[in-house]
Design a protein around this motif. Structure first.
Motif, PDB file in Angstrom:
ATOM      1  N   CYS B  19       0.859  -1.252  -0.154  1.00 23.30           N
ATOM      2  CA  CYS B  19      -0.042   0.083   0.249  1.00 23.30           C
ATOM      3  C   CYS B  19       0.706   1.222   0.094  1.00 23.30           C
ATOM      4  CB  CYS B  19      -1.046   0.154   1.416  1.00 23.30           C
ATOM      5  SG  CYS B  19      -2.337   1.160   0.961  1.00 23.30           S
ATOM      6  N   LEU B  20       1.993   0.909   0.512  1.00 19.51           N
ATOM      7  CA  LEU B  20       3.139   2.329   0.669  1.00 19.51           C
ATOM      8  C   LEU B  20       3.904   2.222  -0.475  1.00 19.51           C
ATOM      9  CD1 LEU B  20       4.045   2.035   4.272  1.00 19.51           C
ATOM     10  CD2 LEU B  20       2.469   3.612   3.322  1.00 19.51           C
ATOM     11  N   ALA B  21       3.796   1.363  -1.613  1.00 13.42           N
ATOM     12  CA  ALA B  21       4.717   1.323  -2.671  1.00 13.42           C
ATOM     13  C   ALA B  21       4.254   2.040  -3.788  1.00 13.42           C
ATOM     14  CB  ALA B  21       4.892  -0.251  -3.177  1.00 13.42           C
ATOM     15  N   ASP B  22       3.402   2.944  -3.963  1.00 12.45           N
ATOM     16  CA  ASP B  22       3.173   3.918  -4.873  1.00 12.45           C
ATOM     17  C   ASP B  22       3.347   5.114  -4.783  1.00 12.45           C
ATOM     18  OD1 ASP B  22       1.244   3.725  -7.724  1.00 12.45           O
ATOM     19  OD2 ASP B  22       0.400   5.322  -6.416  1.00 12.45           O
ATOM     20  N   GLU B  23       3.777   6.090  -5.604  1.00 11.99           N
ATOM     21  CA  GLU B  23       4.202   7.466  -5.296  1.00 11.99           C
ATOM     22  C   GLU B  23       2.654   8.193  -4.876  1.00 11.99           C
ATOM     23  OE1 GLU B  23       6.889   9.139  -7.742  1.00 11.99           O
ATOM     24  OE2 GLU B  23       8.160   7.491  -8.131  1.00 11.99           O
ATOM     25  N   ASN B  24       1.719   8.099  -5.928  1.00  7.85           N
ATOM     26  CA  ASN B  24       0.587   8.978  -5.847  1.00  7.85           C
ATOM     27  C   ASN B  24      -0.018   8.495  -4.365  1.00  7.85           C
ATOM     28  OD1 ASN B  24       0.865  10.439  -8.064  1.00  7.85           O
ATOM     29  ND2 ASN B  24      -0.209   8.712  -9.367  1.00  7.85           N
ATOM     30  N   ARG B  25       0.012   7.149  -3.996  1.00  7.10           N
ATOM     31  CA  ARG B  25      -0.627   6.965  -2.682  1.00  7.10           C
ATOM     32  C   ARG B  25       0.174   7.419  -1.686  1.00  7.10           C
ATOM     33  NH1 ARG B  25      -2.242   1.752  -4.574  1.00  7.10           N
ATOM     34  NH2 ARG B  25      -0.472   0.793  -3.494  1.00  7.10           N
ATOM     35  N   PRO B  51     -11.230  10.543  -9.863  1.00  5.93           N
ATOM     36  CA  PRO B  51     -11.197   9.134  -9.930  1.00  5.93           C
ATOM     37  C   PRO B  51      -9.993   8.354  -9.451  1.00  5.93           C
ATOM     38  CG  PRO B  51     -12.132   9.725 -11.987  1.00  5.93           C
ATOM     39  CD  PRO B  51     -11.543  10.804 -11.501  1.00  5.93           C
ATOM     40  N   LEU B  52      -8.992   8.937  -9.835  1.00  8.33           N
ATOM     41  CA  LEU B  52      -7.579   8.202  -9.443  1.00  8.33           C
ATOM     42  C   LEU B  52      -7.433   8.434  -8.013  1.00  8.33           C
ATOM     43  CD1 LEU B  52      -4.833   6.822  -9.976  1.00  8.33           C
ATOM     44  CD2 LEU B  52      -4.002   8.834 -10.569  1.00  8.33           C
ATOM     45  N   VAL B  53      -7.599   9.622  -7.447  1.00  8.87           N
ATOM     46  CA  VAL B  53      -7.679  10.019  -5.983  1.00  8.87           C
ATOM     47  C   VAL B  53      -8.660   9.022  -5.229  1.00  8.87           C
ATOM     48  CG1 VAL B  53      -7.789  11.625  -4.305  1.00  8.87           C
ATOM     49  CG2 VAL B  53      -6.778  12.138  -6.211  1.00  8.87           C
ATOM     50  N   SER B  54      -9.544   9.004  -5.620  1.00  8.28           N
ATOM     51  CA  SER B  54     -10.722   8.164  -5.252  1.00  8.28           C
ATOM     52  C   SER B  54     -10.188   6.670  -4.957  1.00  8.28           C
ATOM     53  CB  SER B  54     -12.117   8.147  -5.935  1.00  8.28           C
ATOM     54  OG  SER B  54     -12.925   9.014  -5.313  1.00  8.28           O
ATOM     55  N   HIS B  55      -9.871   6.038  -6.087  1.00  3.70           N
ATOM     56  CA  HIS B  55      -9.348   4.846  -6.245  1.00  3.70           C
ATOM     57  C   HIS B  55      -8.094   4.651  -5.057  1.00  3.70           C
ATOM     58  CE1 HIS B  55      -7.797   1.112  -7.695  1.00  3.70           C
ATOM     59  NE2 HIS B  55      -6.498   1.555  -7.837  1.00  3.70           N
ATOM     60  N   HIS B  56      -7.168   5.513  -4.847  1.00  2.81           N
ATOM     61  CA  HIS B  56      -6.210   5.304  -3.987  1.00  2.81           C
ATOM     62  C   HIS B  56      -6.540   5.532  -2.708  1.00  2.81           C
ATOM     63  CE1 HIS B  56      -3.001   4.657  -6.850  1.00  2.81           C
ATOM     64  NE2 HIS B  56      -3.318   5.758  -7.474  1.00  2.81           N
ATOM     65  N   LEU B  57      -7.417   6.313  -2.494  1.00  8.86           N
ATOM     66  CA  LEU B  57      -7.996   6.352  -1.122  1.00  8.86           C
ATOM     67  C   LEU B  57      -8.806   5.369  -0.660  1.00  8.86           C
ATOM     68  CD1 LEU B  57      -9.612  10.082  -1.293  1.00  8.86           C
ATOM     69  CD2 LEU B  57      -7.737   9.286   0.331  1.00  8.86           C
ATOM     70  N   LYS B  58      -9.481   4.604  -1.623  1.00  8.77           N
ATOM     71  CA  LYS B  58      -9.850   3.185  -1.185  1.00  8.77           C
ATOM     72  C   LYS B  58      -9.009   2.361  -0.781  1.00  8.77           C
ATOM     73  CE  LYS B  58     -13.498  -0.044  -3.163  1.00  8.77           C
ATOM     74  NZ  LYS B  58     -14.156  -0.360  -4.459  1.00  8.77           N
ATOM     75  N   GLU B  59      -7.868   2.024  -1.593  1.00 10.48           N
ATOM     76  CA  GLU B  59      -6.687   1.324  -1.077  1.00 10.48           C
ATOM     77  C   GLU B  59      -6.295   1.675   0.251  1.00 10.48           C
ATOM     78  OE1 GLU B  59      -5.659  -1.442  -2.693  1.00 10.48           O
ATOM     79  OE2 GLU B  59      -7.474  -1.133  -3.767  1.00 10.48           O
ATOM     80  N   LEU B  60      -6.056   2.733   0.556  1.00  8.47           N
ATOM     81  CA  LEU B  60      -5.457   3.355   1.830  1.00  8.47           C
ATOM     82  C   LEU B  60      -6.393   3.187   2.884  1.00  8.47           C
ATOM     83  CD1 LEU B  60      -4.014   6.962   0.680  1.00  8.47           C
ATOM     84  CD2 LEU B  60      -2.769   4.768   1.303  1.00  8.47           C
ATOM     85  N   ARG B  61      -7.772   3.212   2.695  1.00  6.96           N
ATOM     86  CA  ARG B  61      -8.781   2.915   3.553  1.00  6.96           C
ATOM     87  C   ARG B  61      -8.734   1.321   3.933  1.00  6.96           C
ATOM     88  NH1 ARG B  61     -14.513   4.181   2.048  1.00  6.96           N
ATOM     89  NH2 ARG B  61     -13.449   4.124  -0.041  1.00  6.96           N
ATOM     90  N   ARG B  62      -8.544   0.523   2.859  1.00  7.71           N
ATOM     91  CA  ARG B  62      -8.472  -0.849   3.014  1.00  7.71           C
ATOM     92  C   ARG B  62      -7.383  -1.217   3.911  1.00  7.71           C
ATOM     93  NH1 ARG B  62      -8.022  -5.404  -0.242  1.00  7.71           N
ATOM     94  NH2 ARG B  62      -6.163  -4.769  -1.209  1.00  7.71           N
ATOM     95  N   ALA B  63      -6.378  -0.675   3.828  1.00  9.46           N
ATOM     96  CA  ALA B  63      -5.124  -0.704   4.587  1.00  9.46           C
ATOM     97  C   ALA B  63      -4.990  -0.094   5.839  1.00  9.46           C
ATOM     98  CB  ALA B  63      -3.776  -0.582   3.956  1.00  9.46           C
TER      99      ALA B  63
END
Lengths: 105, 105
Positions: B19-25, B51-63
DNA sequence: TAATTATATATATAGACGTTTATATGTTGA
DNA sequence: TCAACATATAAACGTCTATATATATAATTA
């Protein structure tokens, strides 16, 4: 007025995190964290194929997380910096804390 | 006789690292590390698509790295635990140390 | 030099992942 | 209810990556 979040090298962070983001690579890294081991020993201890171990060791070396040393026919790998373990322990602890502190199930 | 490398939850470690391995995230995570921000504010500050921000926020939330809070039409995101920053700072420092300590160029 | 062991590399493939485009859902105010 | 805004989701696409199989390089010993 600055906090910890400033001055972080995003690129370097993502690069390191990516290298730590694979289970087999983590196993290999931890496997050589105490003492240097040959590739064949790692293969034996972890039950992974030799090309796979070699491949991941190459990635770990690219990220400077392990150092190499040849001795005769054997190539020994070893974790470069013990601070890596401290960070892994911190991440591990964080993971547990996040799970126990979460409010929404 | 045990050291730090034992008792590490490999699975959890890899999951968090991924989850920490993507620059934008990482940018998004750091962006909401001090104060909670709406999605549109993050989009604006980072210059990424919504949409990209929403997508990454979802991942961050998942973690469990960020927490959500709705207020009217806005949805606010915020880093869940300040220890995340300490770990990121440690990783960043490690990256710099590995570069400066390396013997082979 | 031939044979054996240790490790690395090359190629191929399947699945994961980041991003974009398009659309849907949800909220507010007229 | 309609329009406008905020956010989420879906589908499609290209790229990256973990892994397996096969082969090559390197070192040792007979």
């Amino acid at each position: 007025m600055n906090n910890r979040a400033d001055n972080l090298n995003i690129h370097s962070l993502a690069f390191l995190a990516k290298c730590l983001a694979d289970e087999n690579r983590l196993r290999i890294l931890i496997c050589v964290s105490k003492v240097k081991k040959s590739v064949s020993r790692i293969v034996e201890e972890l039950g992974l194929s030799q090309p796979l171990v070699s491949h991941h060791l190459k990635e770990l070396r690219r990220a400077l997380l392990v150092k190499v040393e040849r001795s005769g026919p054997f190539v020994y790998y070893e974790m470069t910096d013990q601070r890596i373990l401290i960070i892994l322990a911190g991440l591990d602890e964080l993971g547990a804390a996040l799970l126990s502190e979460r409010t929404t199930f």
